[in-house]
Design an enzyme around this catalytic site. Structure first.
Site, short mmCIF file in Angstrom:
data_model
loop_
_atom_site.label_atom_id
_atom_site.label_comp_id
_atom_site.label_asym_id
_atom_site.label_seq_id
_atom_site.Cartn_x
_atom_site.Cartn_y
_atom_site.Cartn_z
N GLU A 97 0.81 -1.22 0.00
CA GLU A 97 0.00 0.00 0.00
C GLU A 97 0.84 1.27 0.00
O GLU A 97 0.49 2.28 0.61
CB GLU A 97 -1.01 0.00 1.15
CG GLU A 97 -2.14 -0.98 0.95
CD GLU A 97 -3.41 -0.63 1.73
OE1 GLU A 97 -3.52 0.51 2.22
OE2 GLU A 97 -4.28 -1.50 1.82
N HIS A 125 -2.09 -1.19 10.19
CA HIS A 125 -1.62 -2.56 10.36
C HIS A 125 -0.38 -2.55 11.24
O HIS A 125 0.35 -1.55 11.31
CB HIS A 125 -1.25 -3.20 9.02
CG HIS A 125 -2.41 -3.54 8.15
ND1 HIS A 125 -2.65 -4.82 7.70
CD2 HIS A 125 -3.41 -2.77 7.63
CE1 HIS A 125 -3.73 -4.83 6.95
NE2 HIS A 125 -4.21 -3.59 6.90
#
Length: 430
Positions: free
Chosen positions: A49, A272
């Site tokens: 990402e 995360h």
């Protein structure tokens, strides 16, 4: 006597949540991620990402001395988001973009625009040939009604096929990334059973991190609590997987995760948690090394493929139904288009104005084009699902042949107690 010399390989993996203008505090977090990587000096850092190439170039410049070798994988509309930073020389790179990755009209999810893929870099590590993979699979937005499950199973299948067919000749195989699957989800079991990759969390000697290895946790400042339902404590969807070869034993000596908050910082690195694995590489001239016995049971492989094939078949039926709806929408637009054409040729005394006829015509053309585009989209998805189903059937038939051969061989053994398959090396996750 075989000689062995231990080497260490430190691998880092993080989903950076770097969606510009949408993700919170991107610039500040990339500064923090850069500081972390520069301080820790991992051998390889696998990032997901990193959607903006500008952010990648920022990290590349910041880490130019500590990670002189880098590669950024480009695909899709906004890129794959995959990046690799390495202290060791990258010899080659290869990218495979997954055939299915959601729907373009699901704008609020946006996976289709991301071009999800798996990237491979071949790295020279002290004379060892390491095949290092980084990937990011389609997200699971609803555990109860997962409309993207067939897509994620197709991605898992393509990932395992990519690893199987590109890792031949590698001394060391490492895969890291956000798989968006729980440890015992079907796609995860499919990947491990057909590649022999081992989960560092279940294999590690020492673990320091979030409870049960969770990488999405409730205590993270950026985590939306509703995304964790019904797993309030957290979920584990980020992984580092490993596999040795006939030349090299691989052992995970330690695995750690970040724990939400960062010392002396007002917010975490990402939504995360990051993973860091310290892998021991034991080189040996003995071809009968421990890692070569990591072939899962044939019966286990067959069961998982059969289960995955059923999911793909169900997805195929669902997609065919969507294609039928798109076809009906196309014909509806075509039939309705006749209405403004007829109205356009009516006498001027008709109450309908030219603007009304034009507006109606524009709506009909929009319906016609939308239906046609959706029909083409779902038709292409059907072909991918059918191709995946065919490949799985070939694999299933081959496994059935092997299993039958094992049974025949076992039934003719002298002691009358056949060994149908080797014991699976994978530990059950509790």
């Amino acid at each position: 006597m075989a000689t062995e010399r231990p080497d260490k390989l430190r691998v880092f993996s993080l989903n950076c949540w770097g969606i510009r203008f949408f993700s919170q505090l991107c610039t500040q977090r990339y500064e923090m991620i850069g500081e972390l990587l520069d301080r820790e000096q991992h051998d390889i850092a696998l990032l997901q990402e990193v959607w903006s190439e500008r952010d990648f170039l920022f990290l590349k410049k910041k880490l130019s001395s500590s990670y002189p070798h880098t590669h950024y994988f480009k695909s899709g509309v906004i890129g794959s988001g995959l990046a690799v930073f390495s202290r060791h020389r990258i010899q080659d790179a290869l990218l495979y973009q997954y055939s299915l990755n959601g729907y373009p009209y699901m704008l609020r999810h946006g996976d289709w625009f991301g071009g999800k893929a798996v990237g491979l870099v071949i790295v020279d590590i002290l004379g060892l040939k390491a095949h290092v993979y980084v990937t990011h699979l389609h997200a699971e937005y609803s555990r109860a009604q997962d409309e993207y499950l067939p897509h994620r199973i197709v991605q898992s299948w393509e990932l395992l096929q990519f690893v199987r067919h590109t890792s031949c000749g590698a001394d060391v195989v490492v895969l890291g990334g956000d798989l968006n699957m729980h440890p015992q989800d079907l796609g995860n079991r499919l990947l491990r059973s057909h590649t022999g990759l081992r989960d560092c969390y279940t294999e590690t000697d020492t673990f320091d991190g979030c409870e049960d290895g969770h990488t999405l946790i409730a205590n993270n400042h950026f985590t939306k609590k509703q995304d964790l339902i019904p797993f309030e404590k957290g979920i584990r969807i980020d992984y580092i997987l490993m596999k040795g070869s006939q030349r090299v034993n691989m052992k995970c000596e330690s695995l750690s995760t970040t724990k939400g908050s960062v010392a002396d910082k007002p917010f975490p690195y990402s939504d995360h948690e990051a993973l860091t694995a310290e892998l021991a590489l034991l080189r040996s001239e003995d071809s009968k090394q421990h890692g070569s016995g990591n072939t899962p049971a044939v019966s286990e492989q067959m069961d998982v493929v059969t289960e995955a094939c059923a999911v793909v078949k169900e997805g195929l039926c669902q997609t065919e139904a969507l294609r039928d709806k798109a076809m009906r929408l196309t014909f509806s637009g075509l039939l309705l288009l006749l209405l403004p054409l007829v109205m356009a040729f009516l006498p001027c005394s008709c109450s309908c104005s030219f603007s009304t006829v034009g507006l109606l015509g524009a709506v009909c053309i929009s319906l016609l084009l939308s239906g046609a585009l959706l029909y083409l989209l779902f038709t292409s998805h059907i072909k991918v699902l059918k191709e995946t189903e065919d490949q799985m059937m070939l694999t299933s038939n081959d496994l059935q042949t092997k299993l039958t051969g094992c049974r025949l061989s076992g039934s003719s053994s002298s002691n009358g107690s056949p060994e149908l398959q080797p014991r699976s090396p994978f530990k059950r996750e509790e």
